[in-house]
Motif scaffolding. Structure first.
Motif, PDB file in Angstrom:
ATOM      1  N   ILE A 159       1.094  -2.683  -5.657  1.00  0.00           N
ATOM      2  CA  ILE A 159       0.326  -1.714  -5.155  1.00  0.00           C
ATOM      3  C   ILE A 159      -1.294  -2.120  -5.405  1.00  0.00           C
ATOM      4  N   ARG A 160      -1.307  -2.452  -6.562  1.00  0.00           N
ATOM      5  CA  ARG A 160      -2.892  -2.986  -7.088  1.00  0.00           C
ATOM      6  C   ARG A 160      -3.100  -4.157  -5.925  1.00  0.00           C
ATOM      7  N   MET A 161      -2.330  -5.028  -5.499  1.00  0.00           N
ATOM      8  CA  MET A 161      -2.647  -6.314  -4.704  1.00  0.00           C
ATOM      9  C   MET A 161      -3.172  -5.559  -3.261  1.00  0.00           C
ATOM     10  N   ILE A 162      -2.224  -4.747  -2.850  1.00  0.00           N
ATOM     11  CA  ILE A 162      -2.397  -4.148  -1.469  1.00  0.00           C
ATOM     12  C   ILE A 162      -3.662  -3.244  -1.377  1.00  0.00           C
ATOM     13  N   VAL A 163      -4.308  -2.506  -2.423  1.00  0.00           N
ATOM     14  CA  VAL A 163      -5.490  -2.130  -2.367  1.00  0.00           C
ATOM     15  C   VAL A 163      -6.618  -2.882  -2.930  1.00  0.00           C
ATOM     16  N   SER A 164      -6.366  -4.201  -3.234  1.00  0.00           N
ATOM     17  CA  SER A 164      -7.306  -5.207  -3.726  1.00  0.00           C
ATOM     18  C   SER A 164      -7.925  -4.811  -5.040  1.00  0.00           C
ATOM     19  N   GLY A 200       0.658 -14.635  -0.490  1.00  0.00           N
ATOM     20  CA  GLY A 200       0.898 -13.666   0.578  1.00  0.00           C
ATOM     21  C   GLY A 200      -0.200 -12.924   1.587  1.00  0.00           C
ATOM     22  N   SER A 201       0.063 -12.253   2.238  1.00  0.00           N
ATOM     23  CA  SER A 201      -0.813 -11.377   3.127  1.00  0.00           C
ATOM     24  C   SER A 201      -0.460  -9.956   3.225  1.00  0.00           C
ATOM     25  N   VAL A 202      -1.637  -9.235   3.664  1.00  0.00           N
ATOM     26  CA  VAL A 202      -1.332  -7.732   3.799  1.00  0.00           C
ATOM     27  C   VAL A 202      -2.243  -7.621   5.195  1.00  0.00           C
ATOM     28  N   HIS A 203      -1.380  -6.783   6.021  1.00  0.00           N
ATOM     29  CA  HIS A 203      -1.994  -6.277   7.141  1.00  0.00           C
ATOM     30  C   HIS A 203      -2.007  -4.622   7.261  1.00  0.00           C
ATOM     31  N   VAL A 204      -2.984  -4.065   7.659  1.00  0.00           N
ATOM     32  CA  VAL A 204      -2.979  -2.436   7.605  1.00  0.00           C
ATOM     33  C   VAL A 204      -3.459  -2.086   9.064  1.00  0.00           C
ATOM     34  N   GLU A 229     -12.453  -2.840   7.342  1.00  0.00           N
ATOM     35  CA  GLU A 229     -11.630  -2.203   8.544  1.00  0.00           C
ATOM     36  C   GLU A 229     -10.071  -1.769   7.659  1.00  0.00           C
ATOM     37  N   SER A 230      -9.527  -2.593   7.079  1.00  0.00           N
ATOM     38  CA  SER A 230      -8.234  -2.463   6.292  1.00  0.00           C
ATOM     39  C   SER A 230      -8.469  -1.357   5.372  1.00  0.00           C
ATOM     40  N   MET A 231      -9.429  -1.467   4.414  1.00  0.00           N
ATOM     41  CA  MET A 231      -9.576  -0.437   3.393  1.00  0.00           C
ATOM     42  C   MET A 231      -9.679   0.876   3.861  1.00  0.00           C
ATOM     43  N   SER A 232     -10.760   0.878   4.951  1.00  0.00           N
ATOM     44  CA  SER A 232     -10.900   2.325   5.500  1.00  0.00           C
ATOM     45  C   SER A 232      -9.798   3.170   5.848  1.00  0.00           C
ATOM     46  N   GLU A 233      -8.579   2.310   6.223  1.00  0.00           N
ATOM     47  CA  GLU A 233      -7.191   3.005   6.859  1.00  0.00           C
ATOM     48  C   GLU A 233      -6.282   3.418   5.332  1.00  0.00           C
ATOM     49  N   ILE A 234      -6.974   2.880   4.324  1.00  0.00           N
ATOM     50  CA  ILE A 234      -6.234   3.393   3.267  1.00  0.00           C
ATOM     51  C   ILE A 234      -6.712   4.165   2.158  1.00  0.00           C
ATOM     52  N   GLY A 235      -5.802   5.367   1.570  1.00  0.00           N
ATOM     53  CA  GLY A 235      -6.315   6.189   0.536  1.00  0.00           C
ATOM     54  C   GLY A 235      -5.209   6.057  -0.443  1.00  0.00           C
ATOM     55  N   ALA A 236      -5.567   6.062  -1.824  1.00  0.00           N
ATOM     56  CA  ALA A 236      -4.756   5.597  -2.977  1.00  0.00           C
ATOM     57  C   ALA A 236      -5.033   6.484  -3.998  1.00  0.00           C
ATOM     58  N   ILE A 237      -4.103   6.509  -5.046  1.00  0.00           N
ATOM     59  CA  ILE A 237      -4.170   6.961  -6.325  1.00  0.00           C
ATOM     60  C   ILE A 237      -3.225   6.133  -7.140  1.00  0.00           C
ATOM     61  N   VAL A 238      -3.935   5.124  -7.904  1.00  0.00           N
ATOM     62  CA  VAL A 238      -3.150   4.192  -8.901  1.00  0.00           C
ATOM     63  C   VAL A 238      -2.910   4.735 -10.194  1.00  0.00           C
ATOM     64  N   GLU A 239      -3.942   5.335 -10.631  1.00  0.00           N
ATOM     65  CA  GLU A 239      -3.604   5.835 -11.857  1.00  0.00           C
ATOM     66  C   GLU A 239      -3.743   7.638 -11.731  1.00  0.00           C
ATOM     67  N   ASN A 240      -3.476   8.108 -12.823  1.00  0.00           N
ATOM     68  CA  ASN A 240      -3.665   9.591 -12.706  1.00  0.00           C
ATOM     69  C   ASN A 240      -5.006  10.051 -12.266  1.00  0.00           C
ATOM     70  N   PRO A 241      -5.152  11.017 -11.156  1.00  0.00           N
ATOM     71  CA  PRO A 241      -6.522  11.225 -10.864  1.00  0.00           C
ATOM     72  C   PRO A 241      -7.364  11.713 -11.787  1.00  0.00           C
ATOM     73  N   GLU A 242      -8.555  11.503 -11.832  1.00  0.00           N
ATOM     74  CA  GLU A 242      -9.686  12.032 -12.894  1.00  0.00           C
ATOM     75  C   GLU A 242     -10.783  12.656 -12.225  1.00  0.00           C
ATOM     76  N   PHE A 243     -11.339  13.844 -12.721  1.00  0.00           N
ATOM     77  CA  PHE A 243     -12.275  14.509 -12.172  1.00  0.00           C
ATOM     78  C   PHE A 243     -13.308  15.152 -13.332  1.00  0.00           C
ATOM     79  N   TYR A 244     -14.240  15.605 -12.829  1.00  0.00           N
ATOM     80  CA  TYR A 244     -15.237  16.322 -13.557  1.00  0.00           C
ATOM     81  C   TYR A 244     -14.511  17.785 -14.041  1.00  0.00           C
ATOM     82  N   LYS A 245     -14.002  18.027 -15.246  1.00  0.00           N
ATOM     83  CA  LYS A 245     -13.440  19.058 -15.481  1.00  0.00           C
ATOM     84  C   LYS A 245     -14.353  20.474 -15.484  1.00  0.00           C
TER      85      LYS A 245
END
Length: 317
Positions: A48-53, A60-64, A75-91
């Motif tokens: 997953i970390r490789m896919i989202v750079s 290897g190659s990745v096409h989105v 253009e590729s990254m604009s097509e991806i939304g990701a949560i790789v770790e637990n989402p962190e927010f201002y509590k």
């Protein structure tokens, strides 16, 4: 490279002389939930970390959506939304103000109407103006999905999204992901929770020791289960019953299991034939129980086979 939401070809990661991910290839269809399954340390998060750079690829190659990640990065990254770790927010901020903050940092303009749209999509309308510190883990996960969807991506990538959720939270989260696919969004989910992934995914890939060892659909798993499955018969005389089955060549591998029970591998139509044969020969049938194969069974079968092949390779070298 059109028609697929994501195409991964020979994805490889090496650190010094150690191969972390070994020539992994798979495709994700538009509007499907695709699961990356495997034990902790199998290489799912690295893929997953490789896919989202977040980390580089050795090979290897990745096409989105037809865009090559190397030549068309924005253009590729604009097509991806990701949560790789637990989402962190201002509590100390509300969920809405957190989303507004992320929207203001985005490269493209995100309107307040879009924020309200993703809030509805993940079912947080009633809680979005509450402070995040009051949120349950499940609510924070949904807020994380909302954040990942702000820029209207076509692919959502989630790494172990159900970690820490209770059964009710997992079920709700699964329903939210299914609703996203109805909007045309493709979802990639990594997990080691096999039973949950069987309920969530359309297709799955099994990763072990950095290698992709199997790709299949959940429907294919169910069809294989219907074609031939283990059935437990409880009868008045299991020895005589097994003898009859062998004599008439019904089923395979009939095994006595005690207490008047035996297990046999048969298809749906043969179950009725076995029952008729037993009754006709004055053997009482007290119960018939299907032993449904699960994704966990398939996973253990495949990973066990892989380990045996590796051991055989080592011994022969």
């Amino acid at each position: 490279m059109t028609g697929k939401a994501l195409e991964v070809r020979s994805l490889t990661k090496k650190i010094k002389n150690k191969v972390i991910v070994d020539h992994v290839s798979f495709e994700v269809e538009k509007g499907e939930i695709f699961g990356l399954l495997g034990p902790n340390g199998a290489g799912k998060t690295t893929i997953i970390r490789m896919i989202v750079s977040l980390i580089g690829r050795t090979e290897g190659s990745v096409h989105v959506n037809g865009h090559n990640l190397d030549g068309e990065f924005k253009e590729s990254m604009s097509e991806i939304g990701a949560i790789v770790e637990n989402p962190e927010f201002y509590k100390y901020l509300s969920g809405y103000k957190n989303l507004l903050h992320y929207a203001n940092m985005a490269r493209q303009k995100i309107t307040k109407e879009r924020i309200e749209e993703v809030v509805r999509l993940v079912g947080l309308e009633k809680a979005v103006h509450q402070k995040v510190r009051t949120y349950s883990l499940g609510m924070r996960q949904r807020l994380g999905v909302a954040q990942a969807l702000l820029h209207n991506p076509s692919i959502l990538i989630l790494d172990e999204p159900t970690n820490g959720l209770d059964p009710q939270g997992i079920r709700e989260f699964r329903d939210y992901l299914r609703s996203l696919t109805k909007e045309g969004i493709s979802v990639i989910v990594s997990s080691h929770l096999l039973s949950e992934m069987q309920l969530m995914c359309d297709r799955f890939a099994i990763i072990e020791h950095g290698k992709l060892i199997h790709v299949s659909s959940i429907d294919t798993l169910k069809e294989a289960d219907r074609a031939a499955q283990n059935v437990v018969f409880e009868v008045s005389d299991s020895d005589q019953a097994i003898h009859l089955l062998m004599e008439h060549k019904l089923g395979a591998e009939a095994v006595k299991s005690g207490n008047g029970q035996f297990t046999v591998s048969v298809d749906k139509e043969t179950i009725a034939a076995v029952n008729q044969l037993l009754v006709t020969n004055q053997i009482k049938v007290y119960g018939i129980q299907l032993v449904t194969a699960t994704l966990e069974d398939r996973f253990l079968e495949l990973t066990g086979k892989g380990r045996k092949e590796e051991e055989a390779s080592v011994l022969s070298s």
